[in-house]
Design an enzyme around this catalytic site. Structure first.
Site, PDB file in Angstrom:
ATOM      1  N   ALA A   1     -16.608  47.951 -70.200  1.00 13.80           N
ATOM      2  CA  ALA A   1     -15.718  47.205 -71.096  1.00 13.80           C
ATOM      3  C   ALA A   1     -14.308  47.104 -70.518  1.00 13.80           C
ATOM      4  CB  ALA A   1     -15.668  47.882 -72.454  1.00 13.80           C
TER       5      ALA A   1
ATOM      6  N   GLU B   1     -10.087  58.462 -75.262  1.00 14.55           N
ATOM      7  CA  GLU B   1     -11.230  59.232 -74.767  1.00 14.55           C
ATOM      8  C   GLU B   1     -11.052  60.729 -75.017  1.00 14.55           C
ATOM      9  OE1 GLU B   1     -14.123  58.416 -73.413  1.00 14.55           O
ATOM     10  OE2 GLU B   1     -13.941  56.316 -72.831  1.00 14.55           O
TER      11      GLU B   1
ATOM     12  N   ARG C   1     -23.169  55.051 -66.031  1.00  9.03           N
ATOM     13  CA  ARG C   1     -22.000  55.864 -65.675  1.00  9.03           C
ATOM     14  C   ARG C   1     -22.430  56.887 -64.622  1.00  9.03           C
ATOM     15  NH1 ARG C   1     -22.732  55.741 -71.143  1.00  9.03           N
ATOM     16  NH2 ARG C   1     -21.156  54.673 -72.385  1.00  9.03           N
TER      17      ARG C   1
ATOM     18  N   ARG D   1     -16.987  58.210 -67.413  1.00  5.29           N
ATOM     19  CA  ARG D   1     -16.569  57.123 -68.319  1.00  5.29           C
ATOM     20  C   ARG D   1     -15.294  56.437 -67.856  1.00  5.29           C
ATOM     21  NH1 ARG D   1     -18.691  57.553 -73.776  1.00  5.29           N
ATOM     22  NH2 ARG D   1     -16.956  56.253 -74.434  1.00  5.29           N
TER      23      ARG D   1
ATOM     24  N   GLY E   1     -14.179  55.191 -64.579  1.00  4.18           N
ATOM     25  CA  GLY E   1     -14.075  54.590 -63.242  1.00  4.18           C
ATOM     26  C   GLY E   1     -13.090  53.438 -63.182  1.00  4.18           C
TER      27      GLY E   1
ATOM     28  N   LEU F   1     -10.533  52.897 -65.172  1.00  2.00           N
ATOM     29  CA  LEU F   1      -9.203  53.489 -65.326  1.00  2.00           C
ATOM     30  C   LEU F   1      -8.726  54.154 -64.030  1.00  2.00           C
ATOM     31  CD1 LEU F   1      -6.795  54.725 -66.920  1.00  2.00           C
ATOM     32  CD2 LEU F   1      -8.334  56.562 -67.638  1.00  2.00           C
TER      33      LEU F   1
ATOM     34  N   LYS G   1     -42.714  67.517 -45.923  1.00  2.00           N
ATOM     35  CA  LYS G   1     -44.090  67.575 -46.435  1.00  2.00           C
ATOM     36  C   LYS G   1     -44.412  66.164 -46.886  1.00  2.00           C
ATOM     37  CE  LYS G   1     -47.101  69.522 -49.865  1.00  2.00           C
ATOM     38  NZ  LYS G   1     -47.100  69.317 -51.307  1.00  2.00           N
TER      39      LYS G   1
ATOM     40  N   GLY H   1     -52.221  70.771 -59.237  1.00  2.00           N
ATOM     41  CA  GLY H   1     -51.931  71.311 -60.566  1.00  2.00           C
ATOM     42  C   GLY H   1     -53.161  71.646 -61.385  1.00  2.00           C
TER      43      GLY H   1
ATOM     44  N   GLY I   1     -54.333  73.245 -55.941  1.00  2.00           N
ATOM     45  CA  GLY I   1     -55.565  73.667 -56.599  1.00  2.00           C
ATOM     46  C   GLY I   1     -55.704  75.167 -56.786  1.00  2.00           C
TER      47      GLY I   1
END
Ligand code: GLY
Length: 688
Positions: free
Chosen positions: A47, A55, A313, A339, A341, A343, A529, A590, A617
């Site tokens: 914005a 803020e 953000r 929030r 950047g 500014l 890997k 897993g 496994g």
């Protein structure tokens, strides 16, 4: 040096502002910006609020930085307009921060002594700003908070950098920052390799795709409406009916801001979501925003909706920017602005140009250094004892019953004096050009929390841990702060390409993993890997894709440890192309089904000239021992440890089983006989 080459990675507000500043101050230098897709950048999605007071940034270095940048904005945007001929839409409109009846109203904002602010009660606020929602009971007026029209600011910046001679390379994706000897050696990009004297990382919410710094995306959804009768979009220019518009200041209410533009558009933001980099609006997000906006400023309920969009953000864990030097001597960090950047663009450009061109470190820089995320000590476990002969012990509080348990951590060296012909202390697992005493490799996924993982790694005595680079990059649950949680001086990182479906994807992630390892101090770590897994249901690896990726990675100098199905022919082919190990699966990842592929694994072991690591496994210590008794050189176990009721206890049990299996293999098992064979010999017994 006045004629240096500088490459800025990232074409967002921070990258462009810094490039402009660098080029203006060092005309003989060549400054290039590499930009993947600037439509993603906050420069076009935010914005444009310049609002440290609204803020509610608490007093401290961050507020100092923000106030300084806000005060730079009028002159900075004036100069931008002068260079570019485009009005960046700076508007010192002031911010009104209303509160609702019955909801907390902080009548003494923390920064009131640093910048003007005025409390307005219910009547005063209505007189000051008509059309506020019924529930508004008062609020703060911050006359110095301001805004910039981000779309216009973007145009002005892009024109300005072109005017001063910055080269903007659009559509170029940096795929890897290649480091050597503590410096960036080159950038690998979709447009070939780039080299420079100095580099800047200004990639905002995407920073983790290139470096292991803890910056995660926080999504914000937004929408805009047009004030009826305000006429068509005047492209940022002040509307002819401006004076008649019902809102001339930003409303910064609870979880919502309403930002009027001078052209008659009103921008409304924004959700704050941990949704990764999901590229879409959601009904829930827009619904929540609409509700909050209509509560605050009901007049807009009938305004025509113009657009919905989203942005990301770049958010570090402490929500403060990461500025200044990096682990690479010639790489400057300019990211993590969360929030603020838009500014912070002018001040970031100023203090980083001071730092890069003149070596002047602004006193504020020290507060925003990346090193604040480095672990200052080893993992959070208590070491007791620590006697080298006996090993060490750790205490672990079980999450199930809260009981504290003590575990001796494994001692890798057998006391070989008692075992003729077995010198355990020289028994080493050799992979590539590295040796490991432990033959148990573990992972970092699926733990319930970081502390449990740290205890388990210690209890396992492992010296190599595999890390899913993709998940660290995306801050997947359980992977936040992972890079910082492990003492990489003690543990060798085995980056893995989990989540990669194609060879190209795996190669890209492997390069990223190599840079991550370097960044964490393992300069010579080229291990990967390799996992190429197109099938999400059974998680079975693609043999053709794995072979293709392995060949390419080996040519790039990687030490490749491929994860494969237990296919002896494939294992041989991989060995022939130069893989450092083969890693056949025992059963699906897993599943804890144990070594279902024993017959094939046995053939692989018999034929392999490289270490064979049974991966996936294994569910129990007996299965880990079985793999080692079969002659495997090592096992990789993650889920069976991480998901055990007591992971550190299971980690210890697995370590003991691996040692037992290894020793048993060396000891030589008895042959399997068809019949009983009495333990006590019958020879010499007296029979009647
Ligand atoms: N700067 C406002 C936001 O991040 O939503």
């Amino acid at each position: 040096m006045t004629n240096r080459e500088i490459i800025v990675i990232g074409g967002g507000i921070i990258g462009l502002s810094l490039a402009l500043e660098l080029k203006q101050r060092s005309r003989d230098s060549r400054v290039t910006v590499l930009s993947r897709d600037d439509r993603e950048a906050a420069l076009y999605t935010a914005a444009g609020m310049l609002a440290p007071q609204s803020e509610a940034i608490p007093p401290g270095p961050m507020l100092d930085l923000c106030l300084r940048s806000r005060s730079m904005y009028p002159e900075w945007t004036r100069q931008l307009q002068e260079i570019s001929g485009i009005d960046p839409g700076y508007w010192a409109c002031g911010f009104l921060a209303p509160f609702y009846a019955g909801e907390e109203a902080d009548a003494s904002p923390p920064q009131h002594n640093l910048a003007p602010s005025y409390w307005l009660d219910r009547e005063q606020i209505r007189e000051f700003q008509p059309y506020l929602g019924e529930e508004v009971a008062g609020g703060w007026w911050y006359p110095e908070d301001a805004q910039a029209n981000t779309g216009m600011l973007g145009k002005a910046l892009r024109t300005a950098i072109a005017e001063v001679g910055v080269e903007l390379r659009e559509g170029v994706t940096v795929e890897a920052i290649v480091q050597a000897k503590g410096r960036v050696a080159k950038l690998q990009t979709t447009a070939g390799d780039f080299t420079a004297d100095q580099y800047v990382l200004a990639t905002g919410a995407w920073s983790q795709q290139l470096l292991p710094i803890p910056v995660s995306p926080k999504k914000g959804q937004m929408f805009s409406v047009r004030i009826p009768g305000a006429g068509g979009n005047t492209n940022g220019q002040t509307n002819s009916k401006f004076a008649d518009l019902p809102l001339h200041r930003v409303l910064f209410g609870p979880y919502t801001y309403i930002v009027p533009r001078r052209d008659g558009t009103i921008v409304v933001g924004a959700t704050v979501e941990d949704a990764g980099l999901t590229p879409y609006n959601t009904p829930a997000g827009i619904h929540a925003l609409l509700g909050r906006a209509m509560r605050l400023f009901p007049l807009l309920r009938d305004y025509p909706l113009e657009r919905v969009w989203w942005g990301f953000r770049p958010t570090p864990p402490d929500e403060l920017p990461i500025l200044g030097s990096s682990p690479c001597e010639n790489l400057t960090l300019a990211t993590g602005h969360h929030r603020n950047g838009i500014l912070l663009a002018p001040v970031t450009a100023q203090i980083l140009a001071d730092w890069m061109l003149d070596g002047n470190a602004d006193p504020l820089l020290a507060h925003f250094h990346w090193r604040r995320f480095q672990p200052s000590h080893s993992p959070a476990y208590e070491e007791n004892g620590g006697n080298g002969d006996r090993g060490t012990s750790i205490s672990h509080v079980s999450p199930q019953d809260g009981k504290t348990m003590q575990f001796a951590t494994p001692k890798h060296n057998f006391d070989s004096n008692y075992i003729p012909e077995w010198n355990g202390s020289s028994d080493r697992l050799e992979i590539g050009d590295r040796c490991f005493r432990s033959r148990l490799i573990t992972g970092t996924g699926k733990y319930r929390n970081i502390s449990e993982m740290q205890h388990s790694l210690t209890a396992s005595g492992c010296e190599m841990v595999t890390v899913a680079i993709r998940r660290v990059q995306n801050n997947a649950p359980g992977h936040e702060g992972l890079a910082e949680a492990i003492d990489w001086n003690q543990i060798w990182m085995l980056p893995n390409t989990a989540g990669c479906k194609t060879p190209d994807d795996a190669i890209r992630v492997a390069r990223l993993g190599r840079e991550m390892a370097k960044m964490l101090g393992q300069e010579d770590n080229n291990f990967v890997k390799l996992e190429v897994i197109p099938d999400p249901t059974y998680l079975l690896p693609d043999p053709v894709g794995t072979l293709e990726a392995a060949e390419k990675l080996i040519r790039e100098g990687f030490t490749v440890l491929p994860y494969i199905n237990a296919d002896p022919i494939l294992a041989k082919r991989l060995e022939e192309v130069g893989c450092a190990t083969v890693m056949p699966l025992g059963s699906p990842i897993g599943s804890g089904q144990g070594i279902q592929t024993a017959a094939n694994v046995q053939i692989i072991i018999e034929n392999a000239q490289v270490p064979v690591v049974v991966d996936a496994g294994i569910g129990t210590p007996s299965e880990a021992a079985q793999a080692m008794e079969m002659g495997a050189d090592a096992v990789l176990i993650n889920t069976a440890i991480a998901q055990a009721k007591n992971p550190p206890a299971m980690a210890r049990a697995m370590a003991m089983a691996v040692e037992a299996g290894r020793l048993a293999r060396a000891a030589g098992r008895i042959p399997v006989a068809q019949r009983a064979n009495a333990s006590s010999p019958l020879t010499g017994t007296i029979t009647s």
